[in-house]
Design a protein around this motif. Structure first.
Motif, short mmCIF file in Angstrom:
data_model
loop_
_atom_site.label_atom_id
_atom_site.label_comp_id
_atom_site.label_asym_id
_atom_site.label_seq_id
_atom_site.Cartn_x
_atom_site.Cartn_y
_atom_site.Cartn_z
N SER A 116 3.03 53.34 26.88
CA SER A 116 2.87 54.97 26.95
C SER A 116 1.86 55.01 25.73
O SER A 116 0.96 55.68 25.40
N ILE A 117 2.26 54.33 24.37
CA ILE A 117 1.34 54.43 23.32
C ILE A 117 1.29 52.93 22.71
O ILE A 117 2.24 52.48 22.66
N MET A 118 -0.02 52.55 22.62
CA MET A 118 -0.13 51.23 22.04
C MET A 118 -1.13 51.33 20.86
O MET A 118 -2.29 51.32 21.06
N THR A 119 -0.68 51.19 19.74
CA THR A 119 -1.56 51.05 18.43
C THR A 119 -1.04 49.68 17.62
O THR A 119 -0.12 49.27 18.18
N GLU A 120 -1.44 49.47 16.63
CA GLU A 120 -1.31 48.20 15.92
C GLU A 120 0.14 48.42 15.04
O GLU A 120 0.91 47.67 15.13
N SER A 121 0.37 49.45 14.67
CA SER A 121 1.72 49.79 14.14
C SER A 121 2.67 50.43 14.92
O SER A 121 3.81 50.27 14.53
N GLN A 122 2.57 50.98 16.31
CA GLN A 122 3.34 51.59 17.11
C GLN A 122 3.15 51.20 18.43
O GLN A 122 2.18 51.26 18.91
N LYS A 123 4.25 51.01 19.01
CA LYS A 123 4.28 50.69 20.61
C LYS A 123 5.34 51.45 21.38
O LYS A 123 6.46 51.24 20.88
N MET A 124 4.88 52.19 22.28
CA MET A 124 6.04 52.74 22.98
C MET A 124 5.90 52.36 24.42
O MET A 124 4.83 52.49 25.00
N TYR A 125 6.96 52.33 24.92
CA TYR A 125 7.17 51.83 26.35
C TYR A 125 8.56 52.74 27.01
O TYR A 125 9.36 53.21 26.33
N SER A 126 8.18 53.00 28.17
CA SER A 126 9.03 54.09 28.89
C SER A 126 9.33 53.49 30.44
O SER A 126 8.45 52.73 30.90
N ASN A 127 10.49 54.24 31.16
CA ASN A 127 10.43 53.99 32.31
C ASN A 127 10.88 55.19 33.01
O ASN A 127 10.45 56.23 32.63
N TYR A 128 11.83 55.20 34.13
CA TYR A 128 12.08 56.62 34.79
C TYR A 128 12.64 57.54 33.82
O TYR A 128 12.21 58.66 33.58
N TYR A 129 13.70 57.10 33.13
CA TYR A 129 14.19 57.97 32.24
C TYR A 129 14.64 57.70 30.83
O TYR A 129 15.54 58.16 30.20
N MET A 130 14.38 56.46 30.55
CA MET A 130 14.54 55.81 29.17
C MET A 130 13.32 55.47 28.62
O MET A 130 12.07 55.35 29.32
N GLY A 131 13.23 55.26 27.38
CA GLY A 131 12.20 54.89 26.53
C GLY A 131 12.39 54.44 25.31
O GLY A 131 13.71 54.21 24.84
N VAL A 132 11.67 53.66 24.75
CA VAL A 132 11.82 52.73 23.53
C VAL A 132 10.45 52.69 22.69
O VAL A 132 9.51 52.67 23.29
N ASP A 133 10.49 53.05 21.53
CA ASP A 133 9.48 53.40 20.67
C ASP A 133 9.60 52.41 19.28
O ASP A 133 10.64 52.27 18.70
N PHE A 134 8.61 51.56 19.24
CA PHE A 134 8.62 50.61 18.00
C PHE A 134 7.53 50.94 16.98
O PHE A 134 6.64 51.15 17.29
N TYR A 135 7.80 51.17 15.84
CA TYR A 135 7.08 51.76 14.68
C TYR A 135 7.20 50.75 13.51
O TYR A 135 8.47 50.35 13.13
N LEU A 136 6.16 50.37 12.68
CA LEU A 136 6.29 49.51 11.75
C LEU A 136 5.53 50.18 10.26
O LEU A 136 4.23 50.84 10.46
N GLU A 137 5.96 50.42 9.21
CA GLU A 137 5.65 50.93 8.22
C GLU A 137 5.85 50.31 6.76
O GLU A 137 7.09 49.69 6.66
N SER A 138 4.96 49.99 6.04
CA SER A 138 5.13 49.52 4.55
C SER A 138 5.43 50.50 3.45
O SER A 138 4.63 51.26 3.44
N GLU A 139 6.56 50.20 2.79
CA GLU A 139 6.77 51.17 1.80
C GLU A 139 7.24 50.22 0.64
O GLU A 139 8.59 49.84 0.70
N LYS A 140 6.63 50.21 -0.21
CA LYS A 140 7.11 49.36 -1.63
C LYS A 140 8.03 50.09 -2.49
O LYS A 140 7.99 51.49 -2.48
N GLY A 141 9.01 49.42 -2.97
CA GLY A 141 9.94 50.00 -3.84
C GLY A 141 11.09 50.82 -3.49
O GLY A 141 11.71 51.63 -4.21
N LEU A 142 11.37 50.89 -2.21
CA LEU A 142 12.33 51.53 -1.49
C LEU A 142 13.32 50.77 -0.92
O LEU A 142 13.21 49.46 -0.36
#
Length: 227
Positions: A116-142
């Protein structure tokens, strides 16, 4: 989600011609079926060109290849004689990467998921009634706890958190959160690797949710690799 898939419809396979060669064997038997060349197949409001159906024993059968092509699966369609299994498509391998640290999270998505969404840091997949969203972020010091609190107050402030637990995924520290919204239920997973934080959001339509749906989440998490 781009399309509404019929999860309850059993789409079967029909073979034109006799079961000969690789298909022959004691497990196969010849049957008589009805064929109507004028019958049209409409799937989710879209007419499928060139798709024909057979009627046998009160059921309509559609060609697996045509249906798998419609859902955007890979073109792989193989009958494995040893396991007596028809293999349609294959798993999707994807990486969610970070430009700064060069770390990436490798995930295998098995099943009938569609991008559904395909970028370098985020990828979303879905089917009939379920979905899964992968997201990556860099945050130093946390720390992981601070990052999770920050995200729950901002990005995911609309969620109703019902349970939280600390866990490990692919050897990395993680926090798993069970949540619900007005129209969905699911799991939210935060994983820390160095200064990278991966978020995996798994959601299911509340009106169709069953306990077995979480097996899909478990399969995705068990496939996760971090490098």
């Amino acid at each position: 989600m781009n399309k509404k898939y019929w999860i309850g419809l059993i789409v079967a396979v029909f073979l034109l011609g006799n079961a000969t060669g690789a298909w022959a064997g004691s497990a196969w038997k010849e049957v008589k079926a009805l064929f109507n060349s004028s019958l049209k197949v409409e799937l989710n409001g879209q007419e499928m060109d060139g798709v024909k159906a057979l009627q046998y024993n009160g059921s309509l059968y559609l060609p697996a290849k045509s249906v798998s092509d419609y859902f955007g699966l890979t073109s792989k369609l193989v009958f494995d004689k040893k396991t007596n299994k028809l293999i349609i498509g294959g798993p999707m391998y994807l990486n969610v990467s970070d430009r700064v640290t060069k770390n990436f999270f490798h995930i295998v998505v098995n099943g009938n998921w569609k991008p559904s969404i395909m970028t370098e840091s985020q990828k979303m997949y879905s089917n009939y009634y379920m979905g899964v969203d992968f997201y990556l972020e860099s945050e130093k010091g946390l720390s992981l706890d601070k990052y999770v609190k920050q995200e729950l107050k901002s990005t995911f402030k609309y969620l109703k958190v019902t349970q939280q637990m600390n866990t490990k995924v692919a050897g990395a520290e993680a926090k798993e959160i069970t949540y619900e919204t007005s129209d969905a239920v699911g799991k939210l997973l935060f994983i820390q690797k160095d200064s990278n934080f991966a978020t995996i959001m798994f959601f299911v339509d509340k009106t169709r949710y069953q306990d077995d749906d979480l097996k899909e989440y478990d399969r995705i998490i068990s496939s996760l690799g971090i490098q």
